[in-house]
Design an enzyme around this catalytic site. Structure first.
Site, PDB file in Angstrom:
ATOM      1  N   ALA A   1       0.854  -1.181   0.000  1.00 55.86           N
ATOM      2  CA  ALA A   1       0.000   0.000   0.000  1.00 55.86           C
ATOM      3  C   ALA A   1       0.893   1.234   0.000  1.00 55.86           C
ATOM      4  O   ALA A   1       2.048   1.174   0.390  1.00 55.86           O
ATOM      5  CB  ALA A   1      -0.869  -0.009   1.247  1.00 55.86           C
TER       6      ALA A   1
ATOM      7  N   GLY B   1       0.510  -5.239   0.584  1.00 60.90           N
ATOM      8  CA  GLY B   1      -0.591  -5.215  -0.372  1.00 60.90           C
ATOM      9  C   GLY B   1      -0.178  -5.819  -1.711  1.00 60.90           C
ATOM     10  O   GLY B   1      -1.006  -6.378  -2.432  1.00 60.90           O
TER      11      GLY B   1
ATOM     12  N   GLU C   1      -0.591  -9.328  -1.426  1.00 61.69           N
ATOM     13  CA  GLU C   1      -2.028  -9.613  -1.378  1.00 61.69           C
ATOM     14  C   GLU C   1      -2.647  -9.614  -2.784  1.00 61.69           C
ATOM     15  O   GLU C   1      -3.525 -10.419  -3.076  1.00 61.69           O
ATOM     16  CB  GLU C   1      -2.727  -8.600  -0.455  1.00 61.69           C
ATOM     17  CG  GLU C   1      -2.348  -8.848   1.012  1.00 61.69           C
ATOM     18  CD  GLU C   1      -2.871  -7.792   1.962  1.00 61.69           C
ATOM     19  OE1 GLU C   1      -2.582  -6.601   1.728  1.00 61.69           O
ATOM     20  OE2 GLU C   1      -3.576  -8.150   2.915  1.00 61.69           O
TER      21      GLU C   1
ATOM     22  N   GLU D   1       3.862  -5.480   7.085  1.00 54.84           N
ATOM     23  CA  GLU D   1       2.955  -4.565   7.789  1.00 54.84           C
ATOM     24  C   GLU D   1       3.229  -4.486   9.274  1.00 54.84           C
ATOM     25  O   GLU D   1       3.063  -3.445   9.900  1.00 54.84           O
ATOM     26  CB  GLU D   1       1.493  -5.000   7.568  1.00 54.84           C
ATOM     27  CG  GLU D   1       0.930  -4.648   6.207  1.00 54.84           C
ATOM     28  CD  GLU D   1       1.244  -5.682   5.144  1.00 54.84           C
ATOM     29  OE1 GLU D   1       2.126  -6.537   5.362  1.00 54.84           O
ATOM     30  OE2 GLU D   1       0.595  -5.633   4.086  1.00 54.84           O
TER      31      GLU D   1
END
Ligand code: CAA
Length: 686
Positions: free
Chosen positions: A64, A104, A107, A127
């Site tokens: 992210a 992310g 992901e 994270e």
């Protein structure tokens, strides 16, 4: 969308979706929107049989966009929805990975139906280092795809794994040798007609029959590592949920925990630190076009603990080192220690035997000072004495080629005074490594009054090359880190005389999250550091301890007694010395509260940090935090002393210091910057 970072191109019947969002293809809003549009395009076009997602530049999506956190953008076209759309695509989606698939980014890959990667690719969910968890289904898909043990390890440590490990765990379907895109498209051709599609969130075999004790065992085994942090436990709970609940319910647990963490102070502190660390390498007021000097050969003066550790940094980075000592015995001992350290690392699997031999092969030990002549950088690492340093720098000036950088590893002394004995003060800089120098990440780069810009730029770049985090400090006693230790130690020792015990003060610091308190640190480093060596001259508590050989852990006794395994216990002898000292000085002993300890040892550090800032000895408050987190183990979840002060509230700090001002006496004076900021309701770091 012409200016979208996402573009699409049809390769026969495969839609190649390319992200171009430098520097690291962070999944900012435009990228997320582009991905959704690309999947819609694939669905709408009958000619498309499969999709390949790939990135250009240094890496696949590195996660992210952290700079979006807390802004309205973060709530638009959110990543959990984007990855669900990818997974829900009716045509196979293949992620083609190079560089690092992180957070992310991983992901997105997990939501894709297939993953292929180059051999050098790395995978991780970092994270936890930002105080959060993979919040786009990562805690639910990762254990389903890679298994619970690996998911637990990756999610709670942020550790990256290699393509080989990922392949063994089933996290990637194929390792690609050769052109990634070409092979990824060929792979997509192979799988385009296979149905049903492999859906990560629907996989159950790796999560359906997990022994529940796995989680508690994992917690117990890592209790020390996770102490104080909120995020590791939240990650564990989410992965545990993946083994107990259907996917949709697991995702709800993940969402709740993600929001809890995200709104907490630890996540703010850790995310602040992410940027603080990166900002530290930037030097204010130096033009971008200043070129670094070439460093191809390094000289180290002194083969003691510090010199040897410093040398190892360069050897490990493939840079030849000439190490100079005065006596053969010291040189042999130093070289032996370097080898022993490498072999110990090799035994732990951190180096191969070839790497150890490669590094040792780059080391030239010598007694000949003249061998330093052709070095591009010479680092002096002898003991702390200004006269000795001046003598050495005079000799270096006469010996080492022009254009070389002459550095001192001093931890306190005045670089300008050292530079002044040379004919080239512009080439002199402080490079303050922290002990053990081959392990500790911090490097204070001390900028002298005359240090040339290109010398500083070289030092900062070199730090990166040897995997250190460098912070620029000005010339003042103790620079940034050690200078802030001074008020802490002074007040801690006064508190002992007023009624506290070493164990009480250390406990306050350890409970706060420091790896050890001031007296544990004193015993580890050596109580005798800086001692005048005259056992009859007893003016301080330290003098008294040194006089009876209580020099710390190395002597089995310091502020604490130590057993043969170096385990500390409170010392009745020391307690008696403290009480005698109090009596001699006419100090009335009283009960000391933990709050007073915090105010007099931690608040005084903040005050000193503020002085460092107002004197321009640190470029920015966040640099001070980087020094304390990497150099002294300040808990990263509190963001460093200056971030923590902001969290406490500067007025509270000022009030606490005012409450103690009379007790601290003339040793203490307020930082005007701290007073001003508190009065205006401002912060140091935000
Ligand atoms: N968001 C925003 N900016 C980022 C970023 C991110 N995720 N990752 C890196 N950057 C920026 C850095 O701030 C830096 O910017 P400046 O040049 O302006 O200083 C630039 O990209 C280059 O970064 P590095 O200096 O760190 O470059 P590197 O080559 O040494 O390392 C990297 C590259 C390994 C990708 C490293 O940057 C890294 O580890 N990044 C963080 C990855 C991460 O934490 N991802 C998880 C994000 S959270 C998430 O994804 C939550 C979720 O579940 C949705």
């Amino acid at each position: 969308m012409t200016d979208s970072p996402i573009s699409t191109q049809l390769h026969h019947d495969i839609l190649v979706v390319t992200s171009n969002n430098p520097p690291v293809n962070a999944l900012g809003l435009a990228v997320r929107q582009g991905l959704v549009a690309a999947i819609a395009e694939a669905e709408a076009n009958d000619a498309v049989k499969a999709v390949v997602i790939t990135c250009v530049g240094q890496t696949f999506f590195a996660g992210a966009d952290v700079s979006e956190f807390g802004t309205p953008k973060a709530f638009e076209q959110m990543l959990p929805t984007v990855v669900d759309i990818i997974e829900g695509c009716s045509k196979p989606v293949v992620s083609a990975i190079h560089g690092t698939a992180l957070g992310g980014g991983l992901e997105v890959a997990l939501a894709s139906h297939y993953r292929v990667a180059v051999p050098t690719a790395k995978f991780g969910v970092p994270e936890v280092k930002l105080g959060i968890l993979p919040g786009a289904g990562g805690t639910q898909r990762l254990p389903r795809v890679a298994g619970v043990p690996l998911a637990l390890e990756m999610a709670t440590t942020g550790k990256m794994i290699s393509a080989k490990e990922a392949s063994a765990a089933g996290l990637i379907d194929r390792i690609i040798e050769g052109d990634l895109l070409q092979h990824a498209v060929a792979f997509a051709e192979e799988v385009k007609d296979i149905r049903p599609l492999p859906i990560s969130s629907a996989k159950q075999d790796k999560v359906s029959s997990v022994d529940p004790s796995v989680f508690d065992d994992f917690r117990k085994a890592n209790a020390r590592k996770f102490k104080g942090f909120d995020a590791p436990e939240a990650n564990i709970q989410c992965i545990e949920a993946a083994t107990k609940l259907p996917y949709a319910e697991g995702v709800n647990v993940e969402r709740t925990k993600f929001m809890e963490l995200m709104s907490g102070i630890q996540a703010k502190a850790q995310q602040y630190f992410f940027f603080a660390e990166r900002k530290a390498s930037k030097i204010d007021g130096i033009a971008d076009d200043v070129k670094p000097r070439a460093i191809n050969k390094v000289g180290v003066l002194g083969a003691g603990t510090m010199g040897g550790g410093i040398a190892m940094n360069f050897l490990s980075a493939g840079i030849p080192v000439t190490i100079v000592e005065m006596a053969q015995e010291a040189l042999d001992r130093g070289t032996g220690v370097i080898r022993k350290n490498y072999e110990a690392s090799a035994a732990k699997g951190r180096f191969t035997t070839e790497q150890v031999e490669g590094a040792m092969g780059l080391l030239s030990p010598t007694l000949d000072f003249g061998a330093l002549a052709d070095c591009d950088l010479v680092i002096e690492a002898v003991y702390e004495n200004m006269d000795v340093k001046k003598e050495i720098f005079t000799k270096l000036d006469a010996t080492v080629k022009q254009g070389a950088i002459l550095a001192s590893n001093t931890s306190y002394l005045n670089i300008d005074e050292i530079a002044a004995v040379t004919s080239r003060p512009q080439d002199v800089v402080g490079l303050h490594f922290f002990s053990p120098a081959n392990v500790m990440k911090l490097l204070e780069v001390v900028r002298g009054a005359k240090t040339a810009d290109d010398v500083l730029v070289t030092a900062m770049q070199l730090a990166k090359r040897i995997k250190k985090v460098a912070v620029v400090a000005g010339v003042c006693y103790g620079f940034i880190g050690n200078r802030m230790l001074i008020p802490r130690h002074r007040e801690a020792e006064k508190l002992l005389l007023e009624g506290a015990t070493p164990a009480q003060i250390d406990k306050v610091h350890v409970d706060f999250g420091m790896p050890m308190g001031p007296f544990q640190m004193g015993d580890l480093a050596g109580v005798d550091i800086g001692w005048h060596r005259d056992p009859t001259r007893i003016e301080t508590l330290r003098d008294a301890l040194c006089a009876i050989d209580r020099w710390g852990q190395k002597k089995g006794a310091g502020f604490y007694d130590y057993d043969d395994k170096r385990r500390p216990t409170p010392s009745p002898v020391v307690q008696q010395i403290i009480e005698d000292f109090s009596a001699k000085k006419g100090i009335e002993r009283r009960e000391i509260s933990d709050e007073e300890i915090v105010q007099r040892t931690l608040y005084t550090m903040v005050n000193e940090g503020a002085k460092i800032l107002e004197e321009g000895m640190a470029q920015r408050a966040s640099d001070i935090d980087v020094v304390w987190i990497y150099g002294y183990g300040w808990p990263v979840y509190r963001g460093g002393p200056m971030f923590w002060a902001d969290t406490e509230g500067l007025q509270k700090i000022v009030d606490g210091l005012k409450a103690q001002e009379a007790r601290m006496g003339s040793d203490f004076s307020f930082s005007q910057l701290l007073l001003d900021k508190a009065a205006k309701g401002e912060k140091f770091t935000r």
